[in-house]
Design an enzyme around this catalytic site. Sequence first.
Site, short mmCIF file in Angstrom:
data_model
loop_
_atom_site.label_atom_id
_atom_site.label_comp_id
_atom_site.label_asym_id
_atom_site.label_seq_id
_atom_site.Cartn_x
_atom_site.Cartn_y
_atom_site.Cartn_z
N GLU A 1 0.19 -3.36 -5.89
CA GLU A 1 0.22 -4.82 -6.01
C GLU A 1 1.22 -5.27 -7.06
OE1 GLU A 1 -3.33 -3.42 -8.56
OE2 GLU A 1 -2.29 -2.80 -6.74
N ASP B 1 -3.92 -6.74 2.56
CA ASP B 1 -2.53 -6.65 3.08
C ASP B 1 -1.96 -8.05 3.33
OD1 ASP B 1 -2.59 -3.93 2.95
OD2 ASP B 1 -2.94 -3.61 5.09
#
Length: 361
Positions: A281, A255
């Site tokens: 992502e 994260d």
Amino acid sequence: MSDEYQREVDRRDQKTIAGVFFFYLLDTLFLWLFALQAVVPMAAPVVSLTVGIVACATVSAAIHRGMHLQLGNRVLVGFMTTLACLMFLSLAAWLPQVGFLMLMSVGNVIAASALRFRIGEVLVGCAVASAATLAVLVFRGPSISIPRADLVQQVVSAAWIAMLLVRAGLISLVGMELKLQLSHTNRRLADALFAVEQLANQDELTGLMNRRSIRRHIGTTLAVGLPTDEPIGIALMDIDRFKQINDSFGHAVGDDVLKQFARVVETALRTSDQVARWGGEEFLLVTFGAKSLESSREAADRLRKVIESYDWSSISPRMAVTASMGVTVWREGETADEAINRADKLLYQAKEQGRNCVCAG
């Protein structure tokens, strides 16, 4: 509406009813004082007290049983207002010697009820009350007066008038308080709406625009026309081997990488460009005023090098992050989805070519 909030509203309404009954008691007290002096019959204070008990008990019971949720508060307020106005108008017609005080009380009742009604309903209520007052004046004429035969009557009359003026002042204060509460509520609603819009349009983790927001932004731009004759550049970026980052360092570090990646990309872009988290992502970059496909590819490659050379050790000493990109430009007559799908295929080619590279087409 939560149960706790509804209970708080009901408690506030019950307090309001208690306040209304208190003023009924005051009216009854003044009528009783006049009855002691034989200005009015003893039946007058009995009527006032009885109406007060009936009105307040009925509405209180309705709130306790939840009937106000079906009927609406304005129905109950309308019932109390109508009953009070009928009582004061009837007393004015029956007992003109205190008629002036009764008619002043009607004005108090209308002013207090106006806080709960819409402007149209208030105007209708005022018209009906005015017509009824006119009828009483026509019926009783000059006999409508105020007790003032001796000092005691003058004192009681003055005290009643003072009480009515205080009541009017309290109504004004309540109105101001309601206005302030409404203003505060509107501000809270505006803040809540802004927060909802932020959640709807912003990726919670990175703070970037989300997929929904960037799609709408592109669609709106295409609908109103491009600001220049130069095309829109579209690039899909994917963090290379992000699953390995999660597996090696943990999801919390993953994260952190996503958040820092977003900051690095944002810093490297022009103010006219837009970047959004497309999902997982993947990130979508939209550049306006792209001179050509080649210039878009060169800009994307410069961004790729910025990402590769960035010092990621602040997240983890062994951290290295690269990105693959698929770059295209929007073509006349095609939809935004068609251009994005082409960029997605080019991103897949970049992955196939060994990652950390840019494919354009």
